[in-house]
Design an enzyme around this catalytic site. Structure first.
Site, PDB file in Angstrom:
ATOM      1  CG  ASP A  13      -1.805  -1.238   1.261  1.00 41.46           C
ATOM      2  OD1 ASP A  13      -2.244  -1.691   0.205  1.00 41.46           O
ATOM      3  OD2 ASP A  13      -1.996  -1.770   2.369  1.00 41.46           O
ATOM      4  CE  LYS A  16       3.268  -2.423  -4.559  1.00 41.73           C
ATOM      5  NZ  LYS A  16       2.804  -2.112  -3.193  1.00 41.73           N
ATOM      6  N   GLY A  40      -4.580  -4.601  -4.472  1.00 38.14           N
ATOM      7  CA  GLY A  40      -5.632  -3.753  -5.006  1.00 38.14           C
ATOM      8  C   GLY A  40      -5.184  -2.322  -5.033  1.00 38.14           C
ATOM      9  CD  GLN A 224       0.676  -8.883  -2.264  1.00 37.29           C
ATOM     10  OE1 GLN A 224       1.463  -9.548  -2.892  1.00 37.29           O
ATOM     11  NE2 GLN A 224      -0.586  -8.772  -2.629  1.00 37.29           N
TER      12      GLN A 224
HETATM   13  P1  IMP Z   1      -2.648 -12.848   1.982  1.00 40.57           P
HETATM   14  O1  IMP Z   1      -1.774 -12.213   0.957  1.00 40.57           O
HETATM   15  O2  IMP Z   1      -4.108 -12.705   1.687  1.00 40.57           O
HETATM   16  O3  IMP Z   1      -2.241 -14.254   2.292  1.00 40.57           O
HETATM   17  O4  IMP Z   1      -2.428 -12.034   3.356  1.00 40.57           O
HETATM   18  C1  IMP Z   1      -1.205 -12.086   4.066  1.00 40.57           C
HETATM   19  C2  IMP Z   1      -0.858 -10.727   4.663  1.00 40.57           C
HETATM   20  O5  IMP Z   1      -0.528  -9.839   3.605  1.00 40.57           O
HETATM   21  C3  IMP Z   1      -2.003 -10.058   5.431  1.00 40.57           C
HETATM   22  O6  IMP Z   1      -1.461  -9.326   6.506  1.00 40.57           O
HETATM   23  C4  IMP Z   1      -2.597  -9.122   4.401  1.00 40.57           C
HETATM   24  O7  IMP Z   1      -3.255  -8.028   4.996  1.00 40.57           O
HETATM   25  C5  IMP Z   1      -1.343  -8.676   3.664  1.00 40.57           C
HETATM   26  N1  IMP Z   1      -1.588  -8.230   2.289  1.00 40.57           N
HETATM   27  C6  IMP Z   1      -1.851  -8.990   1.205  1.00 40.57           C
HETATM   28  N2  IMP Z   1      -1.994  -8.233   0.105  1.00 40.57           N
HETATM   29  C7  IMP Z   1      -1.804  -6.958   0.489  1.00 40.57           C
HETATM   30  C8  IMP Z   1      -1.783  -5.716  -0.203  1.00 40.57           C
HETATM   31  O8  IMP Z   1      -1.960  -5.614  -1.419  1.00 40.57           O
HETATM   32  N3  IMP Z   1      -1.539  -4.614   0.562  1.00 40.57           N
HETATM   33  C9  IMP Z   1      -1.304  -4.692   1.901  1.00 40.57           C
HETATM   34  N4  IMP Z   1      -1.307  -5.823   2.578  1.00 40.57           N
HETATM   35  C10 IMP Z   1      -1.548  -6.949   1.893  1.00 40.57           C
END
Ligand code: IMP
Length: 430
Positions: A13, A16, A40, A224
Site C-alpha cells: 500500500d 505503487k 488492489g 504487496q
Molecule cells: P494474503 O496475501 O491474503 O495471504 O495475506 C497475508 C498478509 O498480507 C495479510 O497481513 C494481508 O493483509 C497482507 N496483504 C496482502 N496483500 C496486500 C496488499 O496488497 N496490501 C497490503 N497488505 C496486503
C-alpha cells in the site's frame, strides 16, 4: 534503463499503482509477477476511478500490453469480473493487450475454505485477505496445484481436480465435520472459465523474451511490499510469494541479466493491514488522524479493513534497500504529513542494550524492539498543489533530504495526492 522493477519497500500500500501508471507510457509491457487478487489499487484519472486487483494498470494506456506472469495466482472468476468491469468503464481490453501465463496457478474454492478454517480456528491467524492466496501457493509448492493452462484441457483438469477433491473432502468431512465439495459443478464451472479465458492464456515467458530481443521495454509491477515477502518479510505475518525484486525474474521467466534497475516506493509514514509486528505503530488518536487525513483514507483497497498507521521506519527501509538493490525511491503521500504538527522518523531500534540499524531476521525481537526517533517540525499546510520541489515548505524539504541522507538513496519523485498529476518530479525515472 530499458527494464525496471517497481517494488514496495514497506508492508504494501505504498502507492505503487499510481507510480506504475505514471511510468507506463515509457514502456511497452507492464507485468505482474507475484501475488493475486489480494492486491488492489485505484487509479484516479480526472473524476474517473479505476480499480485493479490482478490486471496491471498499464492497460489504461493505449498501445501497451500487460501480462499476468507465471508467479501470480489467479482466481478466474475474479479475473473475468475485472475484465468486464474495466470494459464497462470503456477500457480497451482483450487478448491483443492482456496475456495470462498458462503456468500461473489457479485459485479454487477449496483454497478459500482452508484459509477460512485456518484464520477462524486460530491455527496461525495472520489476518490474510481470505482470497485463498496462501493455500494456492501451498498447493503449488506441494506439486498438487492446477495451472491456468490445465483449464484448457478438460481431461487434465478432471484428473487433477478429482485427485485434489479426494484429499480436501477427507479433511473437510473427517476433521472439520463440514460437507464435502461436489466434483461435477466445480469441474463444469472451471472448464467454462477455461473456455472464456482461452484466448488470453499464453506462454508469457516467450512473449516477453521475444519482446526483449526486439528491444521492447518492460516494467515489472510488484504487489504487496518487501516486509510481506515470504522470505524477507516479518514471517509468518507475510504473504505467500516473493514481492521483492528477485521475484520479478522467477515470476515471469525473464533472466536477471535483463533487469536494469529496481525503483523502490516508500510512503512518507508506515502502514500495515492484518496482524504482525509493527514497531513504529501509533495507537490512538494520532494514528486515527493519519488514517483519515487526505482525500483517500488508509483503508484496504481489497478488503476495506482499516490500515494500522505509524511513523516512517528507516530500519525497515534499510533492509528493503539491500534486499532489492534500490538506489532511487519514490516518496508517496507526503501531503498527509501536512495534517500533523510534529513528524517523527525511526532511525534505529534498541533491543537488549544493542542499537539495531537494519531490520534483523530474528523473530524473537520484533515485538520487543524500542524505536529511537528523530523529531521534525511539521509543515501544517496543504502541499497537494505543489509541482516544483523548490516550492515545498522548508520543513518538508528538510524531511525529504534527511531521509535521503540517512538512507543514502535519491528520492527521485514525490507524490502529493492521489491523482496522476499530483506529483513532483526531481529526476526522471525513465
Ligand atoms: P494474503 O496475501 O491474503 O495471504 O495475506 C497475508 C498478509 O498480507 C495479510 O497481513 C494481508 O493483509 C497482507 N496483504 C496482502 N496483500 C496486500 C496488499 O496488497 N496490501 C497490503 N497488505 C496486503
Amino acid at each position: 534503463m530499458p527494464n525496471i522493477v517497481v517494488v514496495g519497500t514497506q508492508w504494501g500500500d505504498e502507492g505503487k499503482g499510481k507510480i506504475i501508471d505514471i511510468l507506463a507510457p515509457y514502456f511497452d509491457f507492464v507485468v505482474r509477477y507475484q501475488g493475486g487478487n489480494n492486491a488492489g489499487h485505484t487509479v484516479m484519472i480526472g473524476t474517473k476511478e479505476f480499480t485493479f486487483h490482478l490486471i496491471p494498470s498499464g492497460i489504461l494506456h493505449p498501445g501497451k500490453e500487460v501480462v499476468i506472469g507465471n508467479g501470480v495466482v489467479v482466481d478466474p472468476e475474479a479475473l473475468i469480473q475485472e475484465i468486464q468491469d474495466l470494459r464497462n468503464k470503456g477500457v480497451d481490453i482483450g487478448p491483443h493487450n492482456l496475456h495470462v501465463s498458462k503456468s500461473a496457478h489457479v485459485i479454487f474454492p477449496y483454497h478459500k475454505i482452508s484459509e477460512k478454517i485456518r484464520e477462524e480456528e486460530s491455527i496461525g491467524r495472520i489476518g490474510s485477505t481470505r482470497r485463498g492466496i496462501g493455500p494456492c501457493y501451498v498447493d503449488k509448492n506441494a506439486r498438487v496445484g492446477i495451472r491456468m493452462g490445465d483449464l484448457l484441457y478438460p481431461e487434465v483438469l478432471k484428473e487433477k481436480l478429482r485427485r485434489n477433491l479426494k484429499e480436501i473432502n477427507l479433511i473437510l468431512t473427517k476433521i472439520h465435520s463440514l460437507p464435502p465439495l461436489e466434483f461435477k459443478p466445480l469441474f463444469e464451472k472451471y472448464k467454462e472459465y477455461g473456455r472464456i479465458l482461452a484466448p488470453y492464456l499464453k506462454d508469457t515467458f516467450l512473449i516477453l523474451n521475444r519482446a526483449i530481443e526486439r528491444g521492447k521495454r518492460i516494467l515489472f509491477e510488484g504487489a504487496q511490499g518487501t516486509m510481506l515477502d515470504v522470505d524477507f518479510g516479518t514471517y509468518p505475518y507475510v504473504t505467500s510469494s516473493n514481492a521483492t525484486a528477485g521475484g520479478a525474474s522467477i515470476g515471469t521467466g525473464i533472466s536477471p541479466i535483463h533487469i536494469d534497475e529496481v525503483i523502490g516506493v516508500m510512503k512518507a509514514y508506515t502502514t500495515r493491514v492484518g496482524e504482525g509486528p509493527f514497531p513504529t505503530e501509533i495507537k490512538g488518536e494520532l494514528g486515527d488522524k493519519l488514517r483519515n487525513a487526505g482525500p483517500i483514507g488508509e483503508y484496504g483497497r481489497s478488503t476495506g479493513r482499516p490500515r494500522r498507521c505509524g511513523w516512517l521506519d528507516l530500519v525497515v527501509l534499510r533492509r528493503s534497500i539491500l534486499v532489492n538493490g534500490i538506489k532511487r525511491m519514490v516518496l508517496t503521500r507526503l501531503d498527509i504529513l501536512g495534517y500533523v504538527k510534529k513528524v517523527k522518523v525511526c532511525i534505529s531500534y534498541r533491543w537488549k542494550g544493542k542499537e539495531i540499524e537494519v531490520f534483523p531476521d530474528d523473530y524473537a525481537c520484533w515485538n520487543e524492539v524500542e524505536p529511537v526517533y528523530e523529531e521534525f517540525e511539521g509543515w501544517s499546510e496543504d502541499i497537494s498543489k505543489i509541482r516544483d520541489y523548490h516550492s515545498l515548505p522548508a520543513p518538508a524539504k528538510r524531511y525529504v533530504e534527511r531521509i535521503e541522507e540517512m538512507l543514502n538513496i535519491k528520492i527521485a519523485m514525490i507524490s502529493v495526492g492521489p491523482r496522476r498529476e499530483e506529483v513532483i518530479i526531481r529526476e526522471k525515472l525513465w
